[in-house]
Design a protein around this motif. Structure first.
Motif, PDB file in Angstrom:
ATOM      1  N   SER A 123    -129.445  31.283  28.947  1.00  0.00           N
ATOM      2  CA  SER A 123    -129.329  32.199  29.492  1.00  0.00           C
ATOM      3  C   SER A 123    -129.272  33.496  27.288  1.00  0.00           C
ATOM      4  N   CYS A 124    -130.254  34.513  27.561  1.00  0.00           N
ATOM      5  CA  CYS A 124    -130.162  34.852  26.799  1.00  0.00           C
ATOM      6  C   CYS A 124    -130.754  36.746  27.376  1.00  0.00           C
ATOM      7  N   ALA A 125    -130.114  37.210  27.090  1.00  0.00           N
ATOM      8  CA  ALA A 125    -130.186  39.090  26.360  1.00  0.00           C
ATOM      9  C   ALA A 125    -129.949  39.383  25.311  1.00  0.00           C
ATOM     10  N   ASN A 126    -130.529  39.905  25.626  1.00  0.00           N
ATOM     11  CA  ASN A 126    -130.594  41.638  23.855  1.00  0.00           C
ATOM     12  C   ASN A 126    -129.706  43.411  24.566  1.00  0.00           C
ATOM     13  N   MET A 127    -128.630  43.108  24.190  1.00  0.00           N
ATOM     14  CA  MET A 127    -127.419  44.605  23.944  1.00  0.00           C
ATOM     15  C   MET A 127    -127.673  45.732  22.899  1.00  0.00           C
ATOM     16  N   SER A 128    -127.239  46.797  23.909  1.00  0.00           N
ATOM     17  CA  SER A 128    -127.254  48.395  22.736  1.00  0.00           C
ATOM     18  C   SER A 128    -126.446  48.573  22.309  1.00  0.00           C
ATOM     19  N   CYS A 129    -126.302  48.694  20.878  1.00  0.00           N
ATOM     20  CA  CYS A 129    -125.619  48.762  20.338  1.00  0.00           C
ATOM     21  C   CYS A 129    -125.534  50.678  19.715  1.00  0.00           C
ATOM     22  N   GLY A 130    -126.102  50.847  20.102  1.00  0.00           N
ATOM     23  CA  GLY A 130    -125.918  52.552  18.987  1.00  0.00           C
ATOM     24  C   GLY A 130    -126.178  53.512  18.388  1.00  0.00           C
ATOM     25  N   TYR A 131    -127.802  52.907  17.894  1.00  0.00           N
ATOM     26  CA  TYR A 131    -128.339  53.225  16.666  1.00  0.00           C
ATOM     27  C   TYR A 131    -129.763  53.691  17.484  1.00  0.00           C
ATOM     28  N   TYR A 132    -130.522  54.722  16.766  1.00  0.00           N
ATOM     29  CA  TYR A 132    -131.085  55.622  17.111  1.00  0.00           C
ATOM     30  C   TYR A 132    -132.529  56.174  16.081  1.00  0.00           C
ATOM     31  N   CYS A 133    -133.721  56.485  16.803  1.00  0.00           N
ATOM     32  CA  CYS A 133    -134.459  56.405  16.010  1.00  0.00           C
ATOM     33  C   CYS A 133    -134.663  55.975  14.724  1.00  0.00           C
ATOM     34  N   HIS A 134    -134.616  54.709  14.909  1.00  0.00           N
ATOM     35  CA  HIS A 134    -135.219  53.486  13.923  1.00  0.00           C
ATOM     36  C   HIS A 134    -136.770  53.039  14.141  1.00  0.00           C
ATOM     37  N   HIS A 135    -136.951  52.696  12.684  1.00  0.00           N
ATOM     38  CA  HIS A 135    -137.962  52.638  11.620  1.00  0.00           C
ATOM     39  C   HIS A 135    -138.669  54.628  11.855  1.00  0.00           C
ATOM     40  N   SER A 136    -136.885  54.756  11.370  1.00  0.00           N
ATOM     41  CA  SER A 136    -137.964  56.143  10.625  1.00  0.00           C
ATOM     42  C   SER A 136    -136.980  57.039  10.235  1.00  0.00           C
ATOM     43  N   THR A 137    -137.223  58.238   9.199  1.00  0.00           N
ATOM     44  CA  THR A 137    -136.097  58.498   8.660  1.00  0.00           C
ATOM     45  C   THR A 137    -135.080  59.317   8.861  1.00  0.00           C
ATOM     46  N   GLN A 138    -135.270  59.317  10.380  1.00  0.00           N
ATOM     47  CA  GLN A 138    -133.757  60.344  11.215  1.00  0.00           C
ATOM     48  C   GLN A 138    -133.347  59.686  12.194  1.00  0.00           C
ATOM     49  N   GLU A 139    -133.147  58.217  11.531  1.00  0.00           N
ATOM     50  CA  GLU A 139    -132.382  57.341  12.062  1.00  0.00           C
ATOM     51  C   GLU A 139    -130.931  57.797  11.688  1.00  0.00           C
ATOM     52  N   PHE A 140    -130.126  57.223  12.801  1.00  0.00           N
ATOM     53  CA  PHE A 140    -128.409  57.997  12.932  1.00  0.00           C
ATOM     54  C   PHE A 140    -127.948  56.778  13.544  1.00  0.00           C
ATOM     55  N   VAL A 141    -126.784  56.537  13.745  1.00  0.00           N
ATOM     56  CA  VAL A 141    -126.087  55.593  14.278  1.00  0.00           C
ATOM     57  C   VAL A 141    -124.546  56.486  15.116  1.00  0.00           C
ATOM     58  N   VAL A 142    -124.409  55.999  15.658  1.00  0.00           N
ATOM     59  CA  VAL A 142    -123.228  56.925  16.948  1.00  0.00           C
ATOM     60  C   VAL A 142    -122.618  55.400  16.737  1.00  0.00           C
ATOM     61  N   LEU A 143    -120.742  55.900  16.170  1.00  0.00           N
ATOM     62  CA  LEU A 143    -119.626  54.911  15.511  1.00  0.00           C
ATOM     63  C   LEU A 143    -119.706  54.996  17.386  1.00  0.00           C
ATOM     64  N   ASN A 144    -119.953  55.397  17.981  1.00  0.00           N
ATOM     65  CA  ASN A 144    -118.379  55.421  18.948  1.00  0.00           C
ATOM     66  C   ASN A 144    -119.063  54.254  20.051  1.00  0.00           C
ATOM     67  N   GLU A 145    -120.038  54.518  19.768  1.00  0.00           N
ATOM     68  CA  GLU A 145    -121.305  53.170  20.350  1.00  0.00           C
ATOM     69  C   GLU A 145    -121.428  52.173  20.492  1.00  0.00           C
ATOM     70  N   MET A 146    -121.068  52.038  18.689  1.00  0.00           N
ATOM     71  CA  MET A 146    -121.855  51.460  18.475  1.00  0.00           C
ATOM     72  C   MET A 146    -119.511  50.355  18.543  1.00  0.00           C
ATOM     73  N   TYR A 147    -119.108  51.261  18.781  1.00  0.00           N
ATOM     74  CA  TYR A 147    -117.779  50.300  18.987  1.00  0.00           C
ATOM     75  C   TYR A 147    -117.472  49.600  20.368  1.00  0.00           C
ATOM     76  N   HIS A 148    -118.449  50.530  21.525  1.00  0.00           N
ATOM     77  CA  HIS A 148    -118.124  50.359  22.418  1.00  0.00           C
ATOM     78  C   HIS A 148    -118.990  49.473  22.647  1.00  0.00           C
ATOM     79  N   ALA A 149    -120.347  49.312  22.107  1.00  0.00           N
ATOM     80  CA  ALA A 149    -121.023  47.626  22.627  1.00  0.00           C
ATOM     81  C   ALA A 149    -120.141  46.523  22.151  1.00  0.00           C
TER      82      ALA A 149
END
Length: 328
Positions: free
Chosen positions: A229-255
């Motif tokens: 079985s294979c899956a892919n999970m959210s890990c807290g980054y947003y607006c990727h592939h853009s200059t506005q990209e950012f990472v929410v620290l709490n959400e990365m830790y949550h993942a």
């Protein structure tokens, strides 16, 4: 890589606070330049990092993939992330802690030497960070850090499948947002019913839910004949592939905490994906099912695009007209 998403307060999962003691080490990871044509610096950082962890063995194959095993066991939880980002940094890179204007949540952003915001590389340094933390905290683990995912999945297209022969499952950590657990790829379910039953209580606990998604390394490996079985999970980054990209620290830790819970699953979850009804081409933008052509997806909302529309749908183009973006 998967369709991008804009950050919305109502999407925020209930997350534990990110430990302050980890902030400096985290910034070290995000301050490393990594592109598909130059993964040297991130590779050296990872090798130096894991060389200091007891009971960790690793090898680097001819394609630049880093294959890591921690501990001795009959079977292993297994995760993957990719080394490269889409961004280039001709004018420098400085990742820093900031605060989201609307929510007040602590985030990581990046700027060049002139103070202009640039992509921070959360896709997929979030996945790298989580795997490094798992290697420090878990007694048993396998992981593959894949080369050149963003330029066509060259690493996962060529990684030796025998590495996964004693893995319980393979989970990619390469999805935007905070609550997606991708278990359907290219119109095919990617996990067994037994694995679904095992993970559902864990997903509920962490406010994650099943969804469909686009190309990433774990699914490329599964399509090549991996029978787990294979899956892919959210890990807290947003607006990727853009200059506005950012990472929410709490959400990365949550993942990371979600991945920690998944490591407790002991069974090998065998699964053979159904024979696909589409033809897959190396340029993953083109998909066919029977004779019908499936178009690209909007990089912001993830919806299928109208015929001959490229990169971003008209609704998002109007909504986010002031935001720079790069097409997939």
């Amino acid at each position: 890589m998967s369709a991008a998403n804009m950050y919305k307060k109502e999407n925020l999962a209930v997350c534990q606070d990110f430990p302050d003691v980890l902030i400096n080490e985290t910034l070290d990871v995000f301050n490393i330049r990594s592109t598909s044509n130059n993964e040297y610096f991130i590779t050296q950082y990872i090798i130096n990092y894991i060389s200091k962890i007891k009971n960790v063995n690793f090898e680097m194959d001819d394609y630049g993939n880093i294959l890591i095993t921690k501990g001795l066991a009959e079977s292993y939880p297994c995760f993957t992330a990719h080394l490269d980002t889409v961004h280039t940094y001709p004018n420098g890179l400085h990742a820093k802690i900031s605060q989201h204007e609307e929510t007040g949540h602590i985030i990581i952003v990046a700027e060049d030497k002139n103070g202009k915001q640039i992509g921070v590389g959360g896709d997929d340094k979030c996945g790298i960070w989580i795997i490094l933390r798992l290697l420090k905290t878990q007694p048993i683990l396998k992981a593959v850090l894949c080369s050149r995912e963003e330029s066509g999945a060259d690493g996962s297209e060529n990684v030796n499948l025998s590495f996964f022969k004693n893995c319980r499952y393979l989970i990619g950590i390469d999805r935007w947002g905070n609550n997606d657990f991708v278990t359907n790829y290219n119109f095919c379910k990617t996990i067994s019913n037994r694995f679904e039953q095992s993970i559902n209580p864990i997903l509920k606990k962490f406010a994650y839910s099943h969804t469909h998604g686009l190309m990433t390394d774990c699914f490329i490996i599964q399509e090549r004949g991996l029978n787990i079985s294979c899956a892919n999970m959210s890990c807290g980054y947003y607006c990727h592939h853009s200059t506005q990209e950012f990472v929410v620290l709490n959400e990365m830790y949550h993942a990371f905490l979600l991945a920690t819970e998944l490591c407790k699953l002991q069974d090998i979850y065998r699964y053979n994906i159904p024979k696909p009804v589409y033809k897959y081409q190396k340029s993953y933008k083109n998909w066919w099912a029977d004779t019908q052509q499936y178009n690209e997806y909007c990089i912001y909302c993830g919806k299928p695009l109208a015929f001959n529309v490229t990169g971003i749908c008209n609704d998002c183009k109007n909504k986010y007209k002031d935001i720079d973006y790069l097409e997939i």
